[in-house]
Scaffold this active site. Structure first.
Site, PDB file in Angstrom:
ATOM      1  N   LEU A   8       0.771  -1.353   0.103  1.00  0.00           N
ATOM      2  CA  LEU A   8       0.125   0.086   0.093  1.00  0.00           C
ATOM      3  C   LEU A   8       0.907   1.276   0.119  1.00  0.00           C
ATOM      4  CD1 LEU A   8      -2.888  -1.170   2.509  1.00  0.00           C
ATOM      5  CD2 LEU A   8      -2.529  -1.608   0.140  1.00  0.00           C
ATOM      6  N   ALA A   9       0.816   2.080  -1.071  1.00  0.00           N
ATOM      7  CA  ALA A   9       1.536   3.233  -1.274  1.00  0.00           C
ATOM      8  C   ALA A   9       0.684   4.542  -1.841  1.00  0.00           C
ATOM      9  CB  ALA A   9       2.676   2.816  -2.244  1.00  0.00           C
ATOM     10  N   ARG A  15       1.666  15.203   6.741  1.00  0.00           N
ATOM     11  CA  ARG A  15       2.691  15.797   7.888  1.00  0.00           C
ATOM     12  C   ARG A  15       4.275  15.692   7.430  1.00  0.00           C
ATOM     13  NH1 ARG A  15       1.882  12.223  12.956  1.00  0.00           N
ATOM     14  NH2 ARG A  15       1.057  10.694  11.522  1.00  0.00           N
ATOM     15  N   ASP A 105       5.186   2.906   3.704  1.00  0.00           N
ATOM     16  CA  ASP A 105       5.924   3.892   4.589  1.00  0.00           C
ATOM     17  C   ASP A 105       6.492   2.921   5.746  1.00  0.00           C
ATOM     18  OD1 ASP A 105       3.545   3.193   5.749  1.00  0.00           O
ATOM     19  OD2 ASP A 105       2.758   5.389   6.065  1.00  0.00           O
ATOM     20  N   ALA A 363      50.490  13.409 -10.308  1.00  0.00           N
ATOM     21  CA  ALA A 363      49.677  14.354  -9.443  1.00  0.00           C
ATOM     22  C   ALA A 363      49.233  15.494 -10.624  1.00  0.00           C
ATOM     23  CB  ALA A 363      50.548  14.941  -8.580  1.00  0.00           C
ATOM     24  N   TYR A 370      35.353  15.718 -22.291  1.00  0.00           N
ATOM     25  CA  TYR A 370      34.013  16.151 -22.653  1.00  0.00           C
ATOM     26  C   TYR A 370      34.394  17.702 -23.724  1.00  0.00           C
ATOM     27  CZ  TYR A 370      29.529  18.003 -22.257  1.00  0.00           C
ATOM     28  OH  TYR A 370      28.175  18.664 -22.659  1.00  0.00           O
ATOM     29  N   ARG A 423      54.688  20.639 -24.309  1.00  0.00           N
ATOM     30  CA  ARG A 423      54.843  21.889 -23.841  1.00  0.00           C
ATOM     31  C   ARG A 423      55.622  23.062 -24.509  1.00  0.00           C
ATOM     32  NH1 ARG A 423      57.841  18.792 -19.008  1.00  0.00           N
ATOM     33  NH2 ARG A 423      59.836  18.789 -19.743  1.00  0.00           N
TER      34      ARG A 423
END
Length: 449
Positions: A8-9, A15, A105, A363, A370, A423
């Site tokens: 049962l939902a 409240r 619930d 590091a 993307y 670089r």
């Protein structure tokens, strides 16, 4: 005996002060409905029917996200629990077996409890009701019983003073043969203080028809209902406490258990060490012997045995880590396969990638995956060495045993065993630093004066 679930939902949950249906509020990253459903799955149901009402479309969508084959029916008018169960009749047409009524619930009914209800049915009870000894009976319906022989259920608002003194209370969970259940519901009336059709009335009707009714008793904690935000917080706390204990009982070490938060589907192997403030999102499996260091966040990932994760690491959905991988502080991994013994130790982002066995990612390395529209793949070969602060602009492959120079931007594939430098050439200007600083200080002095 074949079993069906009726969950049962349909309640609005006013409240909760929310536009979201009550049963879709989450504990441990899953809706309350799913928790109740997973409890019911322990009886291996042949059919499951969700009775939705308020926010029915959202409830139906959430139910089908959990199981696309589930039957969802609607209670368009809120006329009570018996009326709600009656809405499942058509979905269970032709079904021969038992039905167990659960509540979306009430998320924490345990498998052993449902098994005890099934045992009571096999032992001859026509109707089985789940009860509990309430510390504060208050508004709960009372079970009028002689031992486990149940006579009737009385709603608190309809109870006499003597009946209100009873502490054995009704959870609402019921088991019965499907045909018996619907036959009794057809006889339920609404001559009561609320003008509703109470499911609880089936016990008295069954007894009047010379049927047997039995009560199975569980711990009150299992019957915790969630009606307010405070209840929701209490349910989260209860779940986490149980999950932490379960992890430790199964052989994991939690150095500060109260700081670790699991999801509803977290799987933890033996001899896993979990340091303080580790958070699990949905879909995480951690195999035996892994170490999760402090302040790490894992979601939708698989961590193999011997891995060391963190501190302050983030594993996002699609992260697949083979044995003895190292993912260190402030490293994020997403939709990437990291093969055995590879190291990603510091301040890096590795997404939409494959990192070969025993590779070392320095590091500050990032996979630039993307382009604003599409995601692209980065492949790092076995025993490759990625220099610190390398930007790998996908799609790109760094071959087995290859290297990149620190600070490089790599836009082309690097062959096996090659060194890639991407670089600008460094230029030194002798004495320029002293002259520049003298000029800047003189400018500052003039502005100050």
């Amino acid at each position: 005996m074949p079993t069906a679930l009726i969950i049962l939902a349909a309640g609005q949950g006013s409240r909760m002060q929310s536009g979201l249906p009550k049963v879709l509020h989450q504990v441990a990253h899953a809706p309350l409905l799913v928790h109740a459903w997973k409890s019911g799955d322990s009886v291996d149901p042949e059919r499951t029917v969700i009775v939705a009402g308020h926010g029915g479309e959202a409830v139906a969508a959430a139910a089908r996200d959990h199981d696309s084959d589930v039957a969802v029916v609607r209670q368009t008018e809120q006329l009570g629990t018996a009326h709600a169960v009656a809405q499942a009749r058509e979905a269970l047409a032709g079904f021969k077996g038992d039905a167990i009524v659960l509540y979306g619930d009430t998320p924490f009914i345990q498998p052993d409890t449902l098994a005890a209800m099934q045992t009571a049915r096999r032992d001859g009870a026509d109707v089985v009701v789940l009860g509990f000894e309430a510390a504060d009976p208050g508004r709960y319906g009372r079970l009028v019983a002689d031992g486990d022989r149940l006579e009737r259920i009385v709603e608190a608002k309809d109870a006499s003073a003597d009946e209100l003194s009873i502490t054995l209370c009704n959870s609402g969970v019921v088991a019965a043969d499907v045909q018996t259940l619907f036959g009794l519901i057809d006889q339920v009336g609404n001559d009561n203080a609320s003008g509703e059709y109470y499911l609880t009335d089936i016990v008295g009707l069954a007894r009047a028809a010379r049927m047997s009714a039995r009560v199975v008793v569980c711990d009150e904690a299992e019957t915790m209902g969630v009606n307010t935000r405070m209840d929701l917080a209490a349910a989260e706390a209860a779940f986490q406490t149980r999950k932490r204990l379960e992890a430790m009982e199964n052989g994991a070490t939690l150095t500060a258990p109260e700081t670790v938060y699991f999801a509803h589907d977290t799987h933890i192997g033996r001899d896993v060490v979990i340091e303080p403030h580790v958070i699990f999102g949905p879909g995480v499996t951690v195999e035996s012997g892994a170490t999760l260091r402090a302040f790490s966040h894992l979601e939708g990932c698989h961590v193999s045995d011997g891995c060391i994760i963190g501190p302050y690491a983030r594993l996002r959905p699609g992260a697949e880590l083979d044995r003895n991988v190292r993912v260190g502080n402030f490293v994020e991994v997403k939709a990437a396969t990291i093969h055995e013994g590879a190291k990603l130790n510091h301040l890096s982002y590795v997404g939409d990638a494959e990192v070969g066995a025993r590779a070392n990612v320095g590091a500050g390395t990032i996979t630039c995956n993307y382009d604003g529209v599409f995601k692209h793949q980065t492949i790092i070969g076995e025993e490759a060495f990625i220099g610190s602060n390398t930007a790998l602009v996908a799609p790109v492959t760094v071959g087995n045993g290859a290297m990149t120079g620190s600070g490089s931007v790599i836009t082309q594939d690097v062959p096996d065993g090659a060194l890639a430098l991407g670089r600008s050439k460094q230029v030194n200007k002798d004495g320029f630093a002293h002259r520049l600083m003298a000029k800047l200080r003189a400018t500052k002095a003039r502005k100050t004066n």
